[in-house]
Design a protein around this motif. Structure first.
Motif, mmCIF file in Angstrom:
data_model
loop_
_atom_site.group_PDB
_atom_site.id
_atom_site.type_symbol
_atom_site.label_atom_id
_atom_site.label_comp_id
_atom_site.label_asym_id
_atom_site.label_seq_id
_atom_site.Cartn_x
_atom_site.Cartn_y
_atom_site.Cartn_z
ATOM 1 N N TYR A 1 10.234 -9.104 -17.771
ATOM 2 C CA TYR A 1 10.555 -9.202 -16.350
ATOM 3 C C TYR A 1 9.268 -9.123 -15.538
ATOM 4 O O TYR A 1 8.217 -8.750 -16.051
ATOM 5 C CB TYR A 1 11.522 -8.099 -15.917
ATOM 6 N N SER A 2 9.368 -9.473 -14.278
ATOM 7 C CA SER A 2 8.237 -9.358 -13.351
ATOM 8 C C SER A 2 8.731 -8.710 -12.068
ATOM 9 O O SER A 2 9.872 -8.912 -11.661
ATOM 10 C CB SER A 2 7.661 -10.738 -13.020
ATOM 11 N N ILE A 3 7.862 -7.946 -11.461
ATOM 12 C CA ILE A 3 8.141 -7.333 -10.155
ATOM 13 C C ILE A 3 7.017 -7.741 -9.227
ATOM 14 O O ILE A 3 5.840 -7.584 -9.558
ATOM 15 C CB ILE A 3 8.216 -5.797 -10.256
ATOM 16 N N SER A 4 7.370 -8.287 -8.074
ATOM 17 C CA SER A 4 6.384 -8.694 -7.080
ATOM 18 C C SER A 4 6.607 -7.875 -5.817
ATOM 19 O O SER A 4 7.736 -7.772 -5.337
ATOM 20 C CB SER A 4 6.538 -10.189 -6.770
ATOM 21 N N VAL A 5 5.545 -7.263 -5.315
ATOM 22 C CA VAL A 5 5.625 -6.477 -4.078
ATOM 23 C C VAL A 5 4.474 -6.850 -3.156
ATOM 24 O O VAL A 5 3.380 -7.170 -3.605
ATOM 25 C CB VAL A 5 5.585 -4.946 -4.350
ATOM 26 N N TRP A 6 4.736 -6.838 -1.870
ATOM 27 C CA TRP A 6 3.699 -6.969 -0.845
ATOM 28 C C TRP A 6 3.545 -5.609 -0.214
ATOM 29 O O TRP A 6 4.532 -4.996 0.215
ATOM 30 C CB TRP A 6 4.122 -7.986 0.232
ATOM 31 N N ILE A 7 2.308 -5.100 -0.150
ATOM 32 C CA ILE A 7 2.075 -3.786 0.449
ATOM 33 C C ILE A 7 0.900 -3.844 1.423
ATOM 34 O O ILE A 7 0.009 -4.667 1.298
ATOM 35 C CB ILE A 7 1.814 -2.700 -0.613
ATOM 36 N N SER A 8 0.939 -2.946 2.373
ATOM 37 C CA SER A 8 -0.160 -2.732 3.307
ATOM 38 C C SER A 8 -0.307 -1.219 3.449
ATOM 39 O O SER A 8 0.619 -0.549 3.906
ATOM 40 C CB SER A 8 0.145 -3.370 4.666
ATOM 41 N N ILE A 9 -1.441 -0.691 3.038
ATOM 42 C CA ILE A 9 -1.666 0.755 3.058
ATOM 43 C C ILE A 9 -2.557 1.096 4.249
ATOM 44 O O ILE A 9 -3.646 0.553 4.380
ATOM 45 C CB ILE A 9 -2.311 1.235 1.745
ATOM 46 N N SER A 10 -2.094 1.999 5.099
ATOM 47 C CA SER A 10 -2.877 2.350 6.286
ATOM 48 C C SER A 10 -3.821 3.520 6.032
ATOM 49 O O SER A 10 -4.867 3.611 6.658
ATOM 50 C CB SER A 10 -1.956 2.664 7.463
ATOM 51 N N GLN A 11 -3.467 4.423 5.117
ATOM 52 C CA GLN A 11 -4.302 5.593 4.834
ATOM 53 C C GLN A 11 -4.709 5.571 3.362
ATOM 54 O O GLN A 11 -4.031 6.125 2.501
ATOM 55 C CB GLN A 11 -3.549 6.875 5.160
ATOM 56 N N LEU A 12 -5.839 4.938 3.074
ATOM 57 C CA LEU A 12 -6.274 4.760 1.694
ATOM 58 C C LEU A 12 -6.604 6.079 0.992
ATOM 59 O O LEU A 12 -6.535 6.165 -0.233
ATOM 60 C CB LEU A 12 -7.487 3.829 1.636
ATOM 61 N N ASN A 13 -6.967 7.119 1.738
ATOM 62 C CA ASN A 13 -7.376 8.387 1.131
ATOM 63 C C ASN A 13 -6.218 9.323 0.830
ATOM 64 O O ASN A 13 -6.407 10.342 0.173
ATOM 65 C CB ASN A 13 -8.392 9.105 2.024
ATOM 66 N N GLN A 14 -5.029 9.022 1.313
ATOM 67 C CA GLN A 14 -3.887 9.897 1.043
ATOM 68 C C GLN A 14 -3.566 9.855 -0.454
ATOM 69 O O GLN A 14 -3.420 8.793 -1.047
ATOM 70 C CB GLN A 14 -2.668 9.473 1.858
ATOM 71 N N ILE A 15 -3.445 11.032 -1.065
ATOM 72 C CA ILE A 15 -3.198 11.149 -2.501
ATOM 73 C C ILE A 15 -1.771 10.733 -2.850
ATOM 74 O O ILE A 15 -0.835 10.992 -2.101
ATOM 75 C CB ILE A 15 -3.446 12.607 -2.967
ATOM 76 N N HIS A 16 -1.617 10.130 -4.010
ATOM 77 C CA HIS A 16 -0.354 9.772 -4.656
ATOM 78 C C HIS A 16 0.620 9.023 -3.726
ATOM 79 O O HIS A 16 1.610 9.556 -3.282
ATOM 80 C CB HIS A 16 0.327 11.013 -5.228
ATOM 81 N N GLN A 17 0.298 7.776 -3.482
ATOM 82 C CA GLN A 17 1.173 6.921 -2.684
ATOM 83 C C GLN A 17 1.981 6.049 -3.651
ATOM 84 O O GLN A 17 1.454 5.136 -4.271
ATOM 85 C CB GLN A 17 0.349 6.071 -1.722
ATOM 86 N N THR A 18 3.259 6.336 -3.765
ATOM 87 C CA THR A 18 4.123 5.641 -4.705
ATOM 88 C C THR A 18 4.592 4.325 -4.112
ATOM 89 O O THR A 18 5.107 4.290 -2.996
ATOM 90 C CB THR A 18 5.336 6.514 -5.063
ATOM 91 N N ILE A 19 4.428 3.247 -4.872
ATOM 92 C CA ILE A 19 4.933 1.930 -4.469
ATOM 93 C C ILE A 19 6.368 1.803 -4.953
ATOM 94 O O ILE A 19 7.258 1.453 -4.205
ATOM 95 C CB ILE A 19 4.065 0.783 -5.043
#
Length: 176
Positions: A99-117
């Protein structure tokens, strides 16, 4: 747009996909991309699955925002603390091998720890995150091959090599 008859994309080749729409219309996928599709969430004012398979999401705290094309109410913003969209627990833990999963993301706070997609719960399936404490400043993908553990083995995580990302820039990831 991709209008070819062939529905196979081979390793080492690329295909450009586009969906167009406006804030008043929900984008639809070409028929040739719907073969085998189990979920499609264009976020047209909600987290409903537009694939026809009723894998609708339940929004928990996330708020609608503008997407990468400038369409209002066509993406979700998460507070980084406790916002999420949930699917039925069986969606990711279904035994699929290919299978494949495709997501589009935009992260505003790159330094915030553990950002789950995305993540399975219980944590016995797979996850994709940014800036996890075990792999800072990297995107990491986990695939738990032993679901009897009931937890992640962070030592078997797979950090991605190319982590060039800028704050507030939409980026597409496809995991296969």
């Amino acid at each position: 747009p991709f209008l070819g008859e062939d529905q196979t994309v081979c390793a080492g080749t690329s295909v450009s996909l586009s969906a167009s729409g406006s804030s008043s219309a929900c984008p639809t996928l070409p028929t040739n991309l719907q073969n085998g599709l189990v979920g499609y969430w264009p976020f047209c004012g909600n987290a409903n699955d537009a694939s026809g398979n009723a894998n609708n999401g339940t929004v928990n705290g996330a708020t609608l925002t503008t997407d990468r094309f400038g369409n209002t109410n066509s993406a979700y913003s998460f507070d980084g603390v406790n916002d999420f969209i949930s699917l039925t627990p069986s969606f990711f833990n279904n035994g699929w091998n290919n299978y494949s999963i495709s997501v589009w993301i935009s992260i505003s706070q790159l330094n915030q720890i553990h950002q789950t997609i995305y993540n399975t719960s219980p944590h016995d399936g797979e996850a994709f995150s940014w800036n996890h404490s075990s792999n800072p400043s990297k995107f990491v993908f986990w695939k738990n091959q032993n679901t009897s553990l009931g937890a992640w083995n962070i030592f078997n995580s797979a950090p991605m090599i190319n982590n060039d990302i800028s704050a507030d820039v939409w980026t597409n990831f496809v995991i296969s």
